[in-house]
Enzyme design. Structure first.
Site, short mmCIF file in Angstrom:
data_model
loop_
_atom_site.label_atom_id
_atom_site.label_comp_id
_atom_site.label_asym_id
_atom_site.label_seq_id
_atom_site.Cartn_x
_atom_site.Cartn_y
_atom_site.Cartn_z
CD GLU A 79 -2.99 -1.02 0.18
OE1 GLU A 79 -3.13 0.06 -0.41
OE2 GLU A 79 -3.66 -2.04 -0.07
CB CYS A 142 -6.04 -3.00 6.42
SG CYS A 142 -6.35 -4.75 6.62
CG HIS A 164 -4.51 -5.14 1.62
ND1 HIS A 164 -4.70 -3.78 1.66
CD2 HIS A 164 -5.30 -5.65 2.62
CE1 HIS A 164 -5.56 -3.48 2.63
NE2 HIS A 164 -5.94 -4.59 3.23
N1 PCA Z 1 -8.20 -7.03 6.10
C1 PCA Z 1 -9.07 -5.95 6.53
C2 PCA Z 1 -8.90 -5.85 8.02
C3 PCA Z 1 -8.26 -7.14 8.44
C4 PCA Z 1 -7.77 -7.74 7.18
O1 PCA Z 1 -7.07 -8.76 7.09
C5 PCA Z 1 -8.84 -4.65 5.78
O2 PCA Z 1 -8.40 -4.69 4.60
O3 PCA Z 1 -9.10 -3.57 6.32
#
Ligand code: PCA
Length: 196
Positions: A79, A142, A164
């Site tokens: 990200e 996240c 991610h």
């Molecule tokens: N993904 C979520 C929160 C926990 C996770 O593994 C997110 O993308 O916010």
């Protein structure tokens, strides 16, 4: 050796597994010049970030990478940016579903990751796995963790950010992309190897 604090989340949104923690817990204990400290955090606004900060106070890491699930994505996606907004379309694991709420009351609108995100993408691609930069970590837990870490460590030498990962095969319904656990471990290992 340097210390890397690396986190993965517990399952949320009706899933019974979260690829982020499954991957993090299988990583080797050392990658390049980094010793890994692995931590599972709950998918809960505020609490997840606080747990990371609490551990960081104890172990004083050189870098922090938080890993999370982004179901539907094809590749492993570092990200680029975290925004100062909580806007949840589903409840977190404590039943909280904030909207139109800042992560930090007087914080700036956004922070850029201080991880070498472009080098990480290259390093992951060199293993043959799909990877690209992502310009939105969403506005759920996240993003909450990523923003809180960058806000807390701004102006310090501690590099931090978020990656991610897609669904695992057992989570992905028809035509939804996924990666195997071995692939995710290989990809996140390559991302870590890109740290200075
Ligand atoms: N993904 C979520 C929160 C926990 C996770 O593994 C997110 O993308 O916010």
């Amino acid at each position: 050796m340097k210390t890397l604090l690396i986190t993965g989340f517990d399952p949320f949104g009706g899933e019974n597994i979260n690829p982020s923690w499954e991957t993090v817990k299988r990583l080797p204990d050392e990658i390049g010049s980094y010793q890994l400290h692995k931590l599972q955090i709950p998918t809960r606004f505020g609490v997840a970030a606080e747990k990371v900060l609490e551990t960081a106070r104890m172990i004083v890491p050189d870098a922090i990478i938080s890993v999370g699930q982004a179901g539907g994505r094809k590749g492993i996606t570092p990200e680029v940016v975290a925004i100062n907004l909580q806007e949840a379309s589903i409840p977190d694991n404590a039943g909280h579903q904030p909207t139109d709420t800042p992560v930090a009351a007087h914080g700036p609108a956004a922070y850029f990751s201080t991880l070498p995100v472009r080098r990480m993408v290259e390093s992951i691609r060199e293993t043959g796995l799909p990877s690209n930069l992502s310009f939105s970590a969403g506005a759920f837990v996240c993003n909450d963790v990523m923003y809180t870490l960058l806000h807390h460590f701004q102006g310090t030498q501690v590099q931090c950010g978020f990656i991610h990962v897609p669904f695992l095969p057992e989570q992905a319904k028809e035509n939804v992309p996924c990666l195997s656990l071995d692939e995710m471990v290989k990809g996140i290992t390559a991302a870590i190897a890109a740290l200075e």
